[in-house]
Design a protein around this motif. Structure first.
Motif, PDB file in Angstrom:
ATOM      1  N   ASN A 295       0.883  -1.462   0.182  1.00 26.75           N
ATOM      2  CA  ASN A 295      -0.336   0.528  -0.087  1.00 26.75           C
ATOM      3  C   ASN A 295       0.797   1.416   0.423  1.00 26.75           C
ATOM      4  O   ASN A 295       1.896   1.149  -0.050  1.00 26.75           O
ATOM      5  CB  ASN A 295      -1.500  -0.488   1.216  1.00 26.75           C
ATOM      6  N   TRP A 296       0.171   2.522  -0.273  1.00 29.17           N
ATOM      7  CA  TRP A 296       1.265   3.915  -0.110  1.00 29.17           C
ATOM      8  C   TRP A 296       0.948   5.115   1.006  1.00 29.17           C
ATOM      9  O   TRP A 296      -0.297   4.957   0.881  1.00 29.17           O
ATOM     10  CB  TRP A 296       0.788   4.022  -1.902  1.00 29.17           C
ATOM     11  N   VAL A 297       1.498   6.422   1.154  1.00 26.56           N
ATOM     12  CA  VAL A 297       1.289   7.289   1.495  1.00 26.56           C
ATOM     13  C   VAL A 297       1.816   8.117   1.335  1.00 26.56           C
ATOM     14  O   VAL A 297       2.995   7.519   1.290  1.00 26.56           O
ATOM     15  CB  VAL A 297       1.181   6.857   2.801  1.00 26.56           C
ATOM     16  N   ARG A 298       1.621   9.675   1.195  1.00 26.72           N
ATOM     17  CA  ARG A 298       2.306  10.306   0.901  1.00 26.72           C
ATOM     18  C   ARG A 298       2.475  11.125   2.226  1.00 26.72           C
ATOM     19  O   ARG A 298       1.759  11.104   3.457  1.00 26.72           O
ATOM     20  CB  ARG A 298       1.825  11.975   0.620  1.00 26.72           C
ATOM     21  N   SER A 299       3.797  11.238   2.126  1.00 25.01           N
ATOM     22  CA  SER A 299       4.598  12.303   4.011  1.00 25.01           C
ATOM     23  C   SER A 299       4.095  13.275   4.189  1.00 25.01           C
ATOM     24  O   SER A 299       4.093  13.878   3.895  1.00 25.01           O
ATOM     25  CB  SER A 299       6.116  11.393   4.227  1.00 25.01           C
ATOM     26  N   ALA A 300       3.810  13.628   5.395  1.00 26.23           N
ATOM     27  CA  ALA A 300       3.229  14.973   5.888  1.00 26.23           C
ATOM     28  C   ALA A 300       4.523  15.162   6.526  1.00 26.23           C
ATOM     29  O   ALA A 300       4.341  16.972   6.618  1.00 26.23           O
ATOM     30  CB  ALA A 300       2.424  14.950   7.124  1.00 26.23           C
ATOM     31  N   LYS A 301       5.790  14.958   6.941  1.00 23.90           N
ATOM     32  CA  LYS A 301       7.004  15.340   7.548  1.00 23.90           C
ATOM     33  C   LYS A 301       7.675  16.281   5.825  1.00 23.90           C
ATOM     34  O   LYS A 301       7.782  15.880   5.373  1.00 23.90           O
ATOM     35  CB  LYS A 301       7.461  14.471   7.719  1.00 23.90           C
ATOM     36  N   PRO A 302       8.095  17.535   6.879  1.00 26.52           N
ATOM     37  CA  PRO A 302       8.905  18.511   5.870  1.00 26.52           C
ATOM     38  C   PRO A 302      10.228  17.730   5.805  1.00 26.52           C
ATOM     39  O   PRO A 302      10.592  17.256   6.660  1.00 26.52           O
ATOM     40  CB  PRO A 302       9.412  20.075   6.686  1.00 26.52           C
ATOM     41  N   GLY A 303      10.654  17.980   4.446  1.00 26.49           N
ATOM     42  CA  GLY A 303      11.849  16.855   4.269  1.00 26.49           C
ATOM     43  C   GLY A 303      11.715  15.800   3.527  1.00 26.49           C
ATOM     44  O   GLY A 303      12.962  14.826   3.134  1.00 26.49           O
ATOM     45  N   ALA A 304      10.835  15.127   3.723  1.00 26.65           N
ATOM     46  CA  ALA A 304      11.084  13.687   3.642  1.00 26.65           C
ATOM     47  C   ALA A 304       9.764  13.147   2.276  1.00 26.65           C
ATOM     48  O   ALA A 304       9.451  14.008   1.846  1.00 26.65           O
ATOM     49  CB  ALA A 304       9.644  12.710   4.636  1.00 26.65           C
ATOM     50  N   HIS A 305      10.948  12.118   1.733  1.00 33.25           N
ATOM     51  CA  HIS A 305      10.622  12.264   0.929  1.00 33.25           C
ATOM     52  C   HIS A 305       9.051  11.381   0.526  1.00 33.25           C
ATOM     53  O   HIS A 305       8.272  11.077   1.163  1.00 33.25           O
ATOM     54  CB  HIS A 305      11.407  10.809   0.010  1.00 33.25           C
ATOM     55  N   ALA A 306       8.115  12.494  -0.589  1.00 36.25           N
ATOM     56  CA  ALA A 306       6.716  12.093  -0.094  1.00 36.25           C
ATOM     57  C   ALA A 306       6.028  10.948  -0.245  1.00 36.25           C
ATOM     58  O   ALA A 306       5.757  10.442   0.777  1.00 36.25           O
ATOM     59  CB  ALA A 306       5.867  12.971  -1.284  1.00 36.25           C
ATOM     60  N   LEU A 307       6.502   9.329  -0.883  1.00 40.58           N
ATOM     61  CA  LEU A 307       6.007   8.974  -1.501  1.00 40.58           C
ATOM     62  C   LEU A 307       6.185   7.307  -0.544  1.00 40.58           C
ATOM     63  O   LEU A 307       7.426   7.305  -0.681  1.00 40.58           O
ATOM     64  CB  LEU A 307       5.713   8.113  -3.137  1.00 40.58           C
ATOM     65  N   GLN A 308       5.767   6.952  -0.022  1.00 42.03           N
ATOM     66  CA  GLN A 308       6.202   5.693   1.040  1.00 42.03           C
ATOM     67  C   GLN A 308       5.004   4.624   0.528  1.00 42.03           C
ATOM     68  O   GLN A 308       4.202   5.245   0.703  1.00 42.03           O
ATOM     69  CB  GLN A 308       6.045   6.277   2.501  1.00 42.03           C
ATOM     70  N   ILE A 309       5.835   3.589   0.923  1.00 42.80           N
ATOM     71  CA  ILE A 309       5.702   2.125   0.084  1.00 42.80           C
ATOM     72  C   ILE A 309       5.221   1.185   0.934  1.00 42.80           C
ATOM     73  O   ILE A 309       6.502   1.187   2.551  1.00 42.80           O
ATOM     74  CB  ILE A 309       5.974   1.225  -0.569  1.00 42.80           C
ATOM     75  N   LEU A 310       4.258   0.840   1.631  1.00 44.43           N
ATOM     76  CA  LEU A 310       4.223  -0.476   3.196  1.00 44.43           C
ATOM     77  C   LEU A 310       3.673  -2.038   2.887  1.00 44.43           C
ATOM     78  O   LEU A 310       2.726  -1.799   1.571  1.00 44.43           O
ATOM     79  CB  LEU A 310       3.240   0.077   3.964  1.00 44.43           C
ATOM     80  N   ALA A 311       4.522  -2.561   3.372  1.00 43.96           N
ATOM     81  CA  ALA A 311       4.667  -4.328   3.040  1.00 43.96           C
ATOM     82  C   ALA A 311       4.352  -4.353   4.170  1.00 43.96           C
ATOM     83  O   ALA A 311       5.181  -4.552   4.834  1.00 43.96           O
ATOM     84  CB  ALA A 311       5.508  -4.530   1.794  1.00 43.96           C
ATOM     85  N   GLY A 312       4.088  -5.787   4.343  1.00 44.81           N
ATOM     86  CA  GLY A 312       3.703  -6.387   5.578  1.00 44.81           C
ATOM     87  C   GLY A 312       4.490  -7.704   5.166  1.00 44.81           C
ATOM     88  O   GLY A 312       4.591  -8.413   3.818  1.00 44.81           O
ATOM     89  N   SER A 313       4.857  -8.729   6.143  1.00 42.15           N
ATOM     90  CA  SER A 313       5.237  -9.783   5.582  1.00 42.15           C
ATOM     91  C   SER A 313       6.397 -10.631   6.364  1.00 42.15           C
ATOM     92  O   SER A 313       5.283 -10.794   7.819  1.00 42.15           O
ATOM     93  CB  SER A 313       7.500  -9.258   5.515  1.00 42.15           C
ATOM     94  N   TYR A 314       6.092 -12.143   6.478  1.00 41.74           N
ATOM     95  CA  TYR A 314       5.826 -13.225   7.310  1.00 41.74           C
ATOM     96  C   TYR A 314       7.024 -13.179   7.987  1.00 41.74           C
ATOM     97  O   TYR A 314       7.713 -14.251   9.168  1.00 41.74           O
ATOM     98  CB  TYR A 314       6.027 -14.331   6.500  1.00 41.74           C
TER      99      TYR A 314
END
Length: 347
Positions: free
Chosen positions: A117-136
């Motif tokens: 899944n994905w989210v855009r970071s609201a933190k200044p200076g952070a790269h906007a796009l982040q990817i989320l993944a669950g693992s075993y």
């Protein structure tokens, strides 16, 4: 992406015809448990043959394939010209959507079966796009979309099988530890956890501050995320729920290992209708307009009336359909255990 958007509600835009015809099939080298993403006239899907495929939505022609080191049950996430997908080889991959060429890969400690899944970071200076993944590896990973570097990791006490849902600055997911985890997306810290009573194999859908999901001890739950407690519980017969729900303004629709597709009221979980198939329903239903489309282990793809639960149409493939159908532009695309990808639509 899997379930159509970050909240994983499983509702598709547009409408479907009353009857569908087979438009094309594409053969892979293994069972297709991955669910397709339909973007820009292309179908992106994984196969247990270890490959990710990009196919033409119009004709099923192969644009490219990319080989990973294990089966790909994860559903691809396609965003801003890249494809993000997990593999049983324990890597999360970022591929160029046009060519299939690898951009980066991120290693976890075990297989990734759920969709990113994905989210855009609201933190200044952070790269906007982040990817989320669950693992075993028991962990939820948050990865910088541009670089493939880790932003944070959250550890649970058992496998994470489904896709993490995203809404209101939080990610919500279940796992084999029997807990519903609610994390802040800003820092990956736990906001709360709710005892689900049994392990959660499917993905959670988020709507109106509530989480909707089934678990292994035969209950389907609605949890109020603010209060951190169950709003209602649906229990019918003693069969587990592996299907992820579709959530509309009024109802919640989900499959069960009791061979039924269930529809309950979103407000209180009271049953509206149930539709019987001849096999367990691990496939997650998609709602499009006034219709629901879902696969079953009986080898059929069903089109069901959202209002009444009556069968409108079905198509017999013959092998179990664990893949969840994706709907776009009046077409339905789904994978099957027979190794094929099927596209159906108006004749």
């Amino acid at each position: 992406m899997f379930r159509g958007g970050p909240a994983l509600t499983g509702v598709a835009a547009g409408r479907l015809p009353d009857r569908l015809s087979l438009l094309w099939t594409f053969k892979t080298g293994g069972p297709v448990k991955s669910s397709p993403a339909l973007v820009g006239g292309r179908v992106f899907i994984g196969s247990d043959d270890g490959k990710v495929y990009a196919l033409g939505l119009a004709d099923g022609g192969k644009a490219w394939e990319f080989k990973t080191g294990g089966g790909v049950e994860s559903s691809p996430l396609v965003l801003e010209g890249r494809v993000y997908v997990g593999s049983s080889d324990a890597f999360l991959y970022a591929l160029d959507a046009a060519s299939g060429k690898p951009v980066w890969k991120y290693e976890t400690g075990d297989k990734i079966l759920g969709a990113p899944n994905w989210v855009r970071s609201a933190k200044p200076g952070a790269h906007a796009l982040q990817i989320l993944a669950g693992s075993y590896d028991y962990k939820l990973h948050c990865v910088d979309a541009a670089t493939g570097h880790s932003n944070w990791v959250y550890e649970t006490s058992n496998y994470i099988n489904g896709s993490p849902a995203v809404a209101d600055g939080q990610t919500v997911f279940g796992g084999c530890d029997g807990l519903l985890h609610v994390l802040s997306l800003a820092d990956g810290k736990e906001v709360k956890e709710v005892d689900a009573g049994a392990y959660i194999a499917a993905s959670v859908a988020l709507a109106g501050g509530r989480a909707y999901f089934g678990q292994y001890e035969n209950e389907f739950l609605c949890v109020d995320l603010n209060a951190g407690k169950k709003a209602w519980v649906f229990k019918d017969r003693d069969f587990p729920y592996f299907s992820s729900p579709a959530v509309t303004a009024d109802v919640v629709v989900f499959g069960g290992r009791d061979k039924l597709l269930h529809c309950v009221k979103r407000a209180d979980g009271q049953p509206v209708w149930s539709f019987a198939t001849r096999g367990k329903v691990d496939s997650s239903p998609a709602v499009c307009g006034d219709k629901v489309v879902v696969g079953s282990d009986d080898g059929r793809l069903y089109l069901v009336s959202l209002a009444s639960g009556k069968e409108l149409w079905s198509y017999e493939i013959g092998q179990p359909i664990g893949s969840s159908p994706a709907v776009a532009g009046g077409k339905v695309v789904v994978g099957c255990d027979d190794g094929n990808v099927y596209c159906l639509g108006a004749p």
